[in-house]
Design a protein around this motif. Sequence first.
Motif, PDB file in Angstrom:
ATOM      1  N   ASP A   1       0.817  -1.208   0.000  1.00 20.60           N
ATOM      2  CA  ASP A   1       0.000   0.000   0.000  1.00 20.60           C
ATOM      3  C   ASP A   1       0.858   1.268   0.000  1.00 20.60           C
ATOM      4  OD1 ASP A   1       0.940   0.331   2.604  1.00 20.60           O
ATOM      5  OD2 ASP A   1      -0.862  -0.514   3.516  1.00 20.60           O
ATOM      6  N   LYS A   2       0.186   2.409   0.185  1.00 17.45           N
ATOM      7  CA  LYS A   2       0.875   3.704   0.122  1.00 17.45           C
ATOM      8  C   LYS A   2       0.991   4.368   1.487  1.00 17.45           C
ATOM      9  CE  LYS A   2      -2.009   5.277  -2.996  1.00 17.45           C
ATOM     10  NZ  LYS A   2      -2.622   6.234  -3.974  1.00 17.45           N
ATOM     11  N   SER A   3       0.929   3.568   2.543  1.00  8.70           N
ATOM     12  CA  SER A   3       0.999   4.124   3.891  1.00  8.70           C
ATOM     13  C   SER A   3       2.453   4.286   4.325  1.00  8.70           C
ATOM     14  CB  SER A   3       0.262   3.219   4.874  1.00  8.70           C
ATOM     15  OG  SER A   3       0.870   1.936   4.937  1.00  8.70           O
ATOM     16  N   GLY A   4       2.752   5.387   4.992  1.00  8.61           N
ATOM     17  CA  GLY A   4       4.106   5.651   5.463  1.00  8.61           C
ATOM     18  C   GLY A   4       4.405   7.135   5.448  1.00  8.61           C
ATOM     19  N   GLU A   5       5.278   7.579   6.351  1.00 10.78           N
ATOM     20  CA  GLU A   5       5.592   9.011   6.450  1.00 10.78           C
ATOM     21  C   GLU A   5       6.607   9.441   5.402  1.00 10.78           C
ATOM     22  OE1 GLU A   5       7.030  12.368   9.733  1.00 10.78           O
ATOM     23  OE2 GLU A   5       7.169  10.231  10.214  1.00 10.78           O
ATOM     24  N   TRP A   6       7.722   8.722   5.292  1.00 11.75           N
ATOM     25  CA  TRP A   6       8.778   9.119   4.363  1.00 11.75           C
ATOM     26  C   TRP A   6       9.021   8.099   3.258  1.00 11.75           C
ATOM     27  CZ3 TRP A   6       9.898  13.999   4.435  1.00 11.75           C
ATOM     28  CH2 TRP A   6       9.776  14.716   5.625  1.00 11.75           C
ATOM     29  N   GLN A   7       8.586   6.882   3.453  1.00 12.02           N
ATOM     30  CA  GLN A   7       8.629   5.883   2.401  1.00 12.02           C
ATOM     31  C   GLN A   7       7.457   4.921   2.604  1.00 12.02           C
ATOM     32  OE1 GLN A   7      12.471   5.669   3.665  1.00 12.02           O
ATOM     33  NE2 GLN A   7      11.400   5.615   5.605  1.00 12.02           N
ATOM     34  N   THR A   8       7.026   4.310   1.539  1.00 14.32           N
ATOM     35  CA  THR A   8       5.889   3.402   1.585  1.00 14.32           C
ATOM     36  C   THR A   8       6.244   2.100   0.863  1.00 14.32           C
ATOM     37  OG1 THR A   8       4.892   4.064  -0.525  1.00 14.32           O
ATOM     38  CG2 THR A   8       4.384   5.416   1.409  1.00 14.32           C
TER      39      THR A   8
ATOM     40  N   LEU B   1      11.835   6.767  -3.769  1.00 15.46           N
ATOM     41  CA  LEU B   1      13.242   7.110  -3.888  1.00 15.46           C
ATOM     42  C   LEU B   1      14.096   5.853  -3.796  1.00 15.46           C
ATOM     43  CD1 LEU B   1      15.403   9.438  -3.928  1.00 15.46           C
ATOM     44  CD2 LEU B   1      15.351   9.319  -1.419  1.00 15.46           C
ATOM     45  N   LYS B   2      15.092   5.766  -4.663  1.00 13.68           N
ATOM     46  CA  LYS B   2      16.024   4.635  -4.667  1.00 13.68           C
ATOM     47  C   LYS B   2      17.423   5.156  -5.008  1.00 13.68           C
ATOM     48  CE  LYS B   2      17.681   0.396  -5.197  1.00 13.68           C
ATOM     49  NZ  LYS B   2      17.883  -0.553  -4.078  1.00 13.68           N
ATOM     50  N   GLY B   3      18.434   4.605  -4.334  1.00 16.04           N
ATOM     51  CA  GLY B   3      19.815   4.955  -4.646  1.00 16.04           C
ATOM     52  C   GLY B   3      20.389   6.040  -3.774  1.00 16.04           C
ATOM     53  N   MET B   4      19.544   6.665  -2.961  1.00 17.12           N
ATOM     54  CA  MET B   4      20.013   7.738  -2.088  1.00 17.12           C
ATOM     55  C   MET B   4      19.352   7.605  -0.719  1.00 17.12           C
ATOM     56  SD  MET B   4      20.143  11.865  -2.728  1.00 17.12           S
ATOM     57  CE  MET B   4      18.399  12.035  -3.133  1.00 17.12           C
ATOM     58  N   THR B   5      20.118   7.860   0.342  1.00 13.21           N
ATOM     59  CA  THR B   5      19.600   7.869   1.709  1.00 13.21           C
ATOM     60  C   THR B   5      20.077   9.130   2.410  1.00 13.21           C
ATOM     61  OG1 THR B   5      21.511   6.642   2.576  1.00 13.21           O
ATOM     62  CG2 THR B   5      19.614   5.343   1.841  1.00 13.21           C
ATOM     63  N   PHE B   6      19.309   9.577   3.399  1.00 14.68           N
ATOM     64  CA  PHE B   6      19.734  10.724   4.195  1.00 14.68           C
ATOM     65  C   PHE B   6      18.908  10.781   5.474  1.00 14.68           C
ATOM     66  CE2 PHE B   6      16.507  12.250   1.254  1.00 14.68           C
ATOM     67  CZ  PHE B   6      15.660  13.006   2.042  1.00 14.68           C
ATOM     68  N   THR B   7      19.370  11.619   6.390  1.00 10.45           N
ATOM     69  CA  THR B   7      18.689  11.814   7.669  1.00 10.45           C
ATOM     70  C   THR B   7      18.241  13.265   7.778  1.00 10.45           C
ATOM     71  OG1 THR B   7      19.996  10.099   8.773  1.00 10.45           O
ATOM     72  CG2 THR B   7      18.941  11.741  10.187  1.00 10.45           C
ATOM     73  N   ILE B   8      17.048  13.479   8.329  1.00 10.96           N
ATOM     74  CA  ILE B   8      16.541  14.832   8.575  1.00 10.96           C
ATOM     75  C   ILE B   8      16.779  15.146  10.044  1.00 10.96           C
ATOM     76  CG2 ILE B   8      14.534  16.352   8.450  1.00 10.96           C
ATOM     77  CD1 ILE B   8      13.314  14.330   6.480  1.00 10.96           C
ATOM     78  N   ASP B   9      17.594  16.162  10.313  1.00  5.89           N
ATOM     79  CA  ASP B   9      17.933  16.456  11.705  1.00  5.89           C
ATOM     80  C   ASP B   9      16.832  17.259  12.395  1.00  5.89           C
ATOM     81  OD1 ASP B   9      18.186  19.141  11.009  1.00  5.89           O
ATOM     82  OD2 ASP B   9      20.372  19.112  10.956  1.00  5.89           O
ATOM     83  N   LYS B  10      17.080  17.651  13.641  1.00  2.95           N
ATOM     84  CA  LYS B  10      16.075  18.347  14.442  1.00  2.95           C
ATOM     85  C   LYS B  10      15.764  19.741  13.908  1.00  2.95           C
ATOM     86  CE  LYS B  10      17.283  15.794  18.636  1.00  2.95           C
ATOM     87  NZ  LYS B  10      17.786  15.875  20.037  1.00  2.95           N
TER      88      LYS B  10
ATOM     89  N   ILE C   1      15.011   1.301   5.067  1.00  8.90           N
ATOM     90  CA  ILE C   1      14.734   2.705   5.351  1.00  8.90           C
ATOM     91  C   ILE C   1      15.657   3.595   4.517  1.00  8.90           C
ATOM     92  CG2 ILE C   1      14.575   4.461   7.134  1.00  8.90           C
ATOM     93  CD1 ILE C   1      12.563   2.170   7.384  1.00  8.90           C
ATOM     94  N   ARG C   2      15.083   4.510   3.779  1.00 10.41           N
ATOM     95  CA  ARG C   2      15.859   5.401   2.918  1.00 10.41           C
ATOM     96  C   ARG C   2      15.947   6.817   3.474  1.00 10.41           C
ATOM     97  NH1 ARG C   2      13.597   2.244  -2.429  1.00 10.41           N
ATOM     98  NH2 ARG C   2      13.907   0.249  -1.403  1.00 10.41           N
ATOM     99  N   ILE C   3      14.932   7.208   4.202  1.00 10.04           N
ATOM    100  CA  ILE C   3      14.922   8.528   4.833  1.00 10.04           C
ATOM    101  C   ILE C   3      14.572   8.355   6.297  1.00 10.04           C
ATOM    102  CG2 ILE C   3      13.893  10.842   4.829  1.00 10.04           C
ATOM    103  CD1 ILE C   3      13.112  10.360   1.911  1.00 10.04           C
ATOM    104  N   THR C   4      15.421   8.869   7.159  1.00  5.88           N
ATOM    105  CA  THR C   4      15.149   8.804   8.604  1.00  5.88           C
ATOM    106  C   THR C   4      15.045  10.226   9.153  1.00  5.88           C
ATOM    107  OG1 THR C   4      17.542   8.714   9.087  1.00  5.88           O
ATOM    108  CG2 THR C   4      16.362   6.617   8.887  1.00  5.88           C
TER     109      THR C   4
END
Length: 258
Positions: free
Chosen positions: A80-87, A173-182, A253-256
């Motif tokens: 399905d399409k549920s999820g905050e940053w990836q589904t 998104l595929k091939g790239m990962t990153f973290t979103i800080d505070k 997980i691709r985006i945290t």
Amino acid sequence: MVKLKNYNVVLKHFVLLLTFTVLISCAEKKYTVTKIEGQEIGITDKNGEVPEIETFIKPYRVKIDNDLNAILSDAPETLDKSGEWQTPMGNFLSDITFERSNNMFQLKYNKSVDICLLNQGGIRSIIPKGNVTARNAYEIMPFENSAVVIALKGEQVLEIINYIISEKKPHPLKGMTFTIDKNNLPKNIQVSGNPIDLNKIYFVATSDYLSYGNDNMLFFKKGIQKYDLEYKLRNIIIDYFKENKSIVANKDIRITKE
């Protein structure tokens, strides 16, 4: 007899002159549209079928339905399409688009894809648990969009990340990962497992629709070069269904976010 003959000649000349005058007069008339009226005719269940048309199209409808309903694969669980940053659906589509686009890109241009980015709004359905058919592919991707690869500078790849953060949508998104800080800023950016290099040219697979900057993906318009793979996104899905008996989405997980 002479007088009658002269009379006929005069009469013929008069008729010709009258005809010519009428033609000239019609040619000089100018018409302008002053009013346009229309009526909306809705197509509802009340509209009766035309037997002749139904008889004509029935063989084609049966053939299309058989093709669309043919079982190609199986889904052990619903994607399905549920999820905050990836589904699950986003991961699945970006994975197979990355893989198939990369194969075609290497074959046609002897280059490799680094990243795949699609739009969350372009996913119009899910893959329900159970039998998977070509009809599922048409429901997921009803558009005639094709896969393309855009050559982007590292600066534009950084724009992709900022776009995703500002949109707050789980764009595939595929091939790239990153973290979103505070502070809502990206860090630990990795492309193909390596730290991002702002001076490097990256090859990003996407749809021809997005390549024109649609959905506010304006960074694609800054691309150095566009490569058309001549491979419809829907056909990518169908080909994957045909070649894989079990449809499972990667859950990595691709985006945290901190």
